[in-house]
Write a protein that holds these residues in place. Structure first.
Motif, PDB file in Angstrom:
ATOM      1  N   GLY A 108       0.819  -1.201   0.000  1.00 57.19           N
ATOM      2  CA  GLY A 108       0.000   0.000   0.000  1.00 57.19           C
ATOM      3  C   GLY A 108       0.857   1.256   0.000  1.00 57.19           C
ATOM      4  O   GLY A 108       1.887   1.318   0.685  1.00 57.19           O
ATOM      5  N   MET A 109       0.447   2.242  -0.787  1.00 59.14           N
ATOM      6  CA  MET A 109       1.113   3.554  -0.781  1.00 59.14           C
ATOM      7  C   MET A 109       0.330   4.438   0.183  1.00 59.14           C
ATOM      8  O   MET A 109      -0.829   4.761  -0.095  1.00 59.14           O
ATOM      9  CB  MET A 109       1.104   4.153  -2.187  1.00 59.14           C
ATOM     10  N   PRO A 110       0.911   4.809   1.324  1.00 59.76           N
ATOM     11  CA  PRO A 110       0.153   5.570   2.318  1.00 59.76           C
ATOM     12  C   PRO A 110      -0.374   6.886   1.740  1.00 59.76           C
ATOM     13  O   PRO A 110       0.339   7.568   1.004  1.00 59.76           O
ATOM     14  CB  PRO A 110       1.164   5.843   3.429  1.00 59.76           C
ATOM     15  N   PHE A 111      -1.609   7.190   2.084  1.00 61.18           N
ATOM     16  CA  PHE A 111      -2.268   8.401   1.569  1.00 61.18           C
ATOM     17  C   PHE A 111      -3.201   8.941   2.644  1.00 61.18           C
ATOM     18  O   PHE A 111      -3.786   8.180   3.410  1.00 61.18           O
ATOM     19  CB  PHE A 111      -3.037   8.045   0.283  1.00 61.18           C
ATOM     20  N   THR A 112      -3.320  10.255   2.685  1.00 58.43           N
ATOM     21  CA  THR A 112      -4.087  10.909   3.760  1.00 58.43           C
ATOM     22  C   THR A 112      -5.594  10.711   3.666  1.00 58.43           C
ATOM     23  O   THR A 112      -6.299  10.884   4.649  1.00 58.43           O
ATOM     24  CB  THR A 112      -3.812  12.426   3.754  1.00 58.43           C
ATOM     25  N   ASP A 113      -6.102  10.360   2.478  1.00 58.75           N
ATOM     26  CA  ASP A 113      -7.554  10.266   2.326  1.00 58.75           C
ATOM     27  C   ASP A 113      -7.959   8.977   1.615  1.00 58.75           C
ATOM     28  O   ASP A 113      -8.498   9.012   0.505  1.00 58.75           O
ATOM     29  CB  ASP A 113      -8.047  11.506   1.547  1.00 58.75           C
ATOM     30  N   PRO A 114      -7.726   7.822   2.258  1.00 53.55           N
ATOM     31  CA  PRO A 114      -7.971   6.547   1.588  1.00 53.55           C
ATOM     32  C   PRO A 114      -9.428   6.102   1.669  1.00 53.55           C
ATOM     33  O   PRO A 114      -9.813   5.301   2.499  1.00 53.55           O
ATOM     34  CB  PRO A 114      -7.060   5.590   2.369  1.00 53.55           C
ATOM     35  N   MET A 115     -10.249   6.591   0.745  1.00 55.88           N
ATOM     36  CA  MET A 115     -11.708   6.457   0.881  1.00 55.88           C
ATOM     37  C   MET A 115     -12.236   5.025   0.753  1.00 55.88           C
ATOM     38  O   MET A 115     -13.311   4.729   1.241  1.00 55.88           O
ATOM     39  CB  MET A 115     -12.395   7.348  -0.138  1.00 55.88           C
ATOM     40  N   ALA A 116     -11.494   4.135   0.094  1.00 56.72           N
ATOM     41  CA  ALA A 116     -12.016   2.761  -0.076  1.00 56.72           C
ATOM     42  C   ALA A 116     -11.541   1.821   1.019  1.00 56.72           C
ATOM     43  O   ALA A 116     -11.906   0.655   1.035  1.00 56.72           O
ATOM     44  CB  ALA A 116     -11.606   2.205  -1.441  1.00 56.72           C
ATOM     45  N   ASP A 117     -10.700   2.325   1.913  1.00 56.44           N
ATOM     46  CA  ASP A 117     -10.121   1.459   2.933  1.00 56.44           C
ATOM     47  C   ASP A 117     -10.916   1.494   4.225  1.00 56.44           C
ATOM     48  O   ASP A 117     -11.425   2.529   4.632  1.00 56.44           O
ATOM     49  CB  ASP A 117      -8.674   1.886   3.234  1.00 56.44           C
ATOM     50  N   GLY A 118     -10.981   0.326   4.860  1.00 56.18           N
ATOM     51  CA  GLY A 118     -11.625   0.235   6.160  1.00 56.18           C
ATOM     52  C   GLY A 118     -10.713   0.788   7.242  1.00 56.18           C
ATOM     53  O   GLY A 118      -9.584   1.195   6.981  1.00 56.18           O
ATOM     54  N   PRO A 119     -11.202   0.802   8.497  1.00 57.16           N
ATOM     55  CA  PRO A 119     -10.458   1.411   9.596  1.00 57.16           C
ATOM     56  C   PRO A 119      -9.063   0.831   9.807  1.00 57.16           C
ATOM     57  O   PRO A 119      -8.129   1.566  10.106  1.00 57.16           O
ATOM     58  CB  PRO A 119     -11.341   1.163  10.823  1.00 57.16           C
ATOM     59  N   SER A 120      -8.897  -0.480   9.626  1.00 59.84           N
ATOM     60  CA  SER A 120      -7.583  -1.102   9.870  1.00 59.84           C
ATOM     61  C   SER A 120      -6.523  -0.578   8.912  1.00 59.84           C
ATOM     62  O   SER A 120      -5.414  -0.212   9.313  1.00 59.84           O
ATOM     63  CB  SER A 120      -7.667  -2.621   9.723  1.00 59.84           C
ATOM     64  N   ILE A 121      -6.866  -0.551   7.625  1.00 59.59           N
ATOM     65  CA  ILE A 121      -5.880  -0.134   6.624  1.00 59.59           C
ATOM     66  C   ILE A 121      -5.702   1.387   6.651  1.00 59.59           C
ATOM     67  O   ILE A 121      -4.597   1.890   6.449  1.00 59.59           O
ATOM     68  CB  ILE A 121      -6.245  -0.706   5.235  1.00 59.59           C
ATOM     69  N   GLN A 122      -6.771   2.115   6.968  1.00 61.86           N
ATOM     70  CA  GLN A 122      -6.632   3.570   7.171  1.00 61.86           C
ATOM     71  C   GLN A 122      -5.636   3.856   8.286  1.00 61.86           C
ATOM     72  O   GLN A 122      -4.749   4.702   8.156  1.00 61.86           O
ATOM     73  CB  GLN A 122      -7.983   4.192   7.549  1.00 61.86           C
ATOM     74  N   ALA A 123      -5.787   3.128   9.405  1.00 57.93           N
ATOM     75  CA  ALA A 123      -4.903   3.326  10.557  1.00 57.93           C
ATOM     76  C   ALA A 123      -3.459   2.964  10.196  1.00 57.93           C
ATOM     77  O   ALA A 123      -2.511   3.634  10.628  1.00 57.93           O
ATOM     78  CB  ALA A 123      -5.376   2.490  11.744  1.00 57.93           C
ATOM     79  N   ALA A 124      -3.289   1.916   9.380  1.00 59.60           N
ATOM     80  CA  ALA A 124      -1.947   1.509   8.948  1.00 59.60           C
ATOM     81  C   ALA A 124      -1.298   2.620   8.127  1.00 59.60           C
ATOM     82  O   ALA A 124      -0.115   2.931   8.302  1.00 59.60           O
ATOM     83  CB  ALA A 124      -2.028   0.226   8.128  1.00 59.60           C
ATOM     84  N   GLY A 125      -2.076   3.220   7.235  1.00 60.87           N
ATOM     85  CA  GLY A 125      -1.569   4.323   6.414  1.00 60.87           C
ATOM     86  C   GLY A 125      -1.164   5.510   7.272  1.00 60.87           C
ATOM     87  O   GLY A 125      -0.143   6.161   7.037  1.00 60.87           O
ATOM     88  N   LEU A 126      -1.960   5.765   8.293  1.00 64.94           N
ATOM     89  CA  LEU A 126      -1.684   6.871   9.211  1.00 64.94           C
ATOM     90  C   LEU A 126      -0.392   6.610  10.000  1.00 64.94           C
ATOM     91  O   LEU A 126       0.450   7.504  10.138  1.00 64.94           O
ATOM     92  CB  LEU A 126      -2.867   7.038  10.170  1.00 64.94           C
ATOM     93  N   ARG A 127      -0.243   5.383  10.492  1.00 63.33           N
ATOM     94  CA  ARG A 127       0.997   5.030  11.209  1.00 63.33           C
ATOM     95  C   ARG A 127       2.207   5.230  10.302  1.00 63.33           C
ATOM     96  O   ARG A 127       3.246   5.748  10.726  1.00 63.33           O
ATOM     97  CB  ARG A 127       0.952   3.558  11.682  1.00 63.33           C
ATOM     98  N   ALA A 128       2.066   4.806   9.051  1.00 60.98           N
ATOM     99  CA  ALA A 128       3.176   4.926   8.098  1.00 60.98           C
ATOM    100  C   ALA A 128       3.514   6.394   7.830  1.00 60.98           C
ATOM    101  O   ALA A 128       4.689   6.785   7.838  1.00 60.98           O
ATOM    102  CB  ALA A 128       2.814   4.217   6.799  1.00 60.98           C
ATOM    103  N   LEU A 129       2.484   7.206   7.617  1.00 64.48           N
ATOM    104  CA  LEU A 129       2.710   8.636   7.356  1.00 64.48           C
ATOM    105  C   LEU A 129       3.367   9.303   8.564  1.00 64.48           C
ATOM    106  O   LEU A 129       4.281  10.128   8.420  1.00 64.48           O
ATOM    107  CB  LEU A 129       1.391   9.339   7.003  1.00 64.48           C
ATOM    108  N   GLN A 130       2.902   8.935   9.756  1.00 66.13           N
ATOM    109  CA  GLN A 130       3.489   9.504  10.979  1.00 66.13           C
ATOM    110  C   GLN A 130       4.942   9.082  11.144  1.00 66.13           C
ATOM    111  O   GLN A 130       5.746   9.793  11.741  1.00 66.13           O
ATOM    112  CB  GLN A 130       2.660   9.108  12.205  1.00 66.13           C
ATOM    113  N   ALA A 131       5.286   7.913  10.598  1.00 61.24           N
ATOM    114  CA  ALA A 131       6.674   7.432  10.671  1.00 61.24           C
ATOM    115  C   ALA A 131       7.526   8.008   9.540  1.00 61.24           C
ATOM    116  O   ALA A 131       8.680   7.615   9.351  1.00 61.24           O
ATOM    117  CB  ALA A 131       6.701   5.908  10.625  1.00 61.24           C
ATOM    118  N   GLY A 132       6.931   8.920   8.771  1.00 62.87           N
ATOM    119  CA  GLY A 132       7.684   9.619   7.730  1.00 62.87           C
ATOM    120  C   GLY A 132       7.700   8.946   6.371  1.00 62.87           C
ATOM    121  O   GLY A 132       8.528   9.258   5.509  1.00 62.87           O
ATOM    122  N   MET A 133       6.777   8.014   6.143  1.00 59.57           N
ATOM    123  CA  MET A 133       6.773   7.296   4.855  1.00 59.57           C
ATOM    124  C   MET A 133       6.276   8.207   3.736  1.00 59.57           C
ATOM    125  O   MET A 133       5.329   8.972   3.905  1.00 59.57           O
ATOM    126  CB  MET A 133       5.878   6.057   4.963  1.00 59.57           C
TER     127      MET A 133
END
Length: 278
Positions: free
Chosen positions: A52-77
């Protein structure tokens, strides 16, 4: 031009089994751990890896994958670091197909003309871009194919026979059938409905059909793998990762193993399934 995806499906067809396709978020929970997880997946039995390419507005993703993207972005991905992750993975694995999955916005900002050669050079084999319909093929799909990347399209339970040819027109690699309507991780896939849907899609294409969304257990993966050319699991792996993190959401000594162990159990379910005759 044959991609690693084409080669892998040809090998699986010869073996008479379905593909086990895993999805993890690039950079989750941090770039270094993420790379270790991706490296561990082929050993655990993953045939193809979607990243997955982390993105701030992942409209098709459920809460788990949204949260994963957020963790990645916060880690500087970033998308650049995602390509670096693929490059680092390729230094020890030149066979396992890698598909980048996500939204068009980060690629648009990166610049399509720059992104495609960079992705190809890094060792990316295909793209799944969930918010680009066939009407926008000139935007990314056609240039991607020209650059030697598979462009993998999603078909859903609401994609009717009239719409299907448009969806399949420039698709390559495989077709990703979304087994449920709604967001990722929200319900379970029904294998009899999936069987009928896969048969319908196969009337329109010779491409392999992989099924994702709603597969969480080895049993479910086994059922789907009997009807499709591949079973895709994402949310369950992301949930296993999250459950291994410490109170601050940081990786622990258990993190890589938690994902790899579940992947191995799911892979066994897929690989033991006998393929229905084509």
């Amino acid at each position: 031009m044959t991609t690693r995806i084409d080669t892998r499906f040809a090998e699986l067809k010869a073996e008479g089994r379905a593909a086990f396709v895993t999805f993890v978020m690039a950079g989750d929970p941090d770039p270094a751990t993420s790379l270790e997880i991706v490296k561990a997946l082929p050993k655990a039995g993953a045939d193809i890896i979607e990243i997955g390419m982390p993105f701030t507005d992942p409209m098709a993703d459920g809460p788990s994958i949204q949260a994963a993207g957020l963790r990645a972005l916060q880690a500087g991905m970033t998308l650049k670091k995602t390509l670096q992750l693929v490059r680092d993975f390729r230094s020890s694995d030149n066979k396992t197909p890698i598909v980048l999955m996500g939204y068009y916005n980060p690629i648009y900002i990166y610049g399509v003309d720059k992104f495609l050669p960079d992705a190809k050079a890094a060792g990316v084999d295909g793209l799944i871009i969930v918010d680009l319909p066939p009407e926008e093929d000139a935007e990314l799909c056609l240039p991607a194919m020209k650059a030697g990347l598979n462009f993998i399209r999603l078909a859903t339970p609401t994609t009717d026979d009239k719409r299907l040819p448009a969806v399949l027109a420039n698709t390559s690699g495989f077709v990703y059938y979304v087994s449920i309507t709604g967001i990722t991780g929200s319900a379970s896939a029904d294998s009899s409905a999936v069987s009928a849907a896969v048969a319908r899609i196969k009337r329109h294409t010779k491409l392999p059909v992989c099924v994702g969304f709603g597969i969480r257990t080895p049993e479910a993966a086994h059922d789907i793998a009997q009807h499709a050319n591949g079973a895709v699991v994402g949310t369950a792996l992301v949930d296993a990762l999250k459950a291994s993190l410490d109170a601050d959401g940081k990786a622990t000594a258990r993190t890589v193993g938690a994902v790899a162990d579940l992947a191995a159990a799911l892979a066994q379910g897929v690989h033991e399934a006998k393929q229905a005759a084509e």
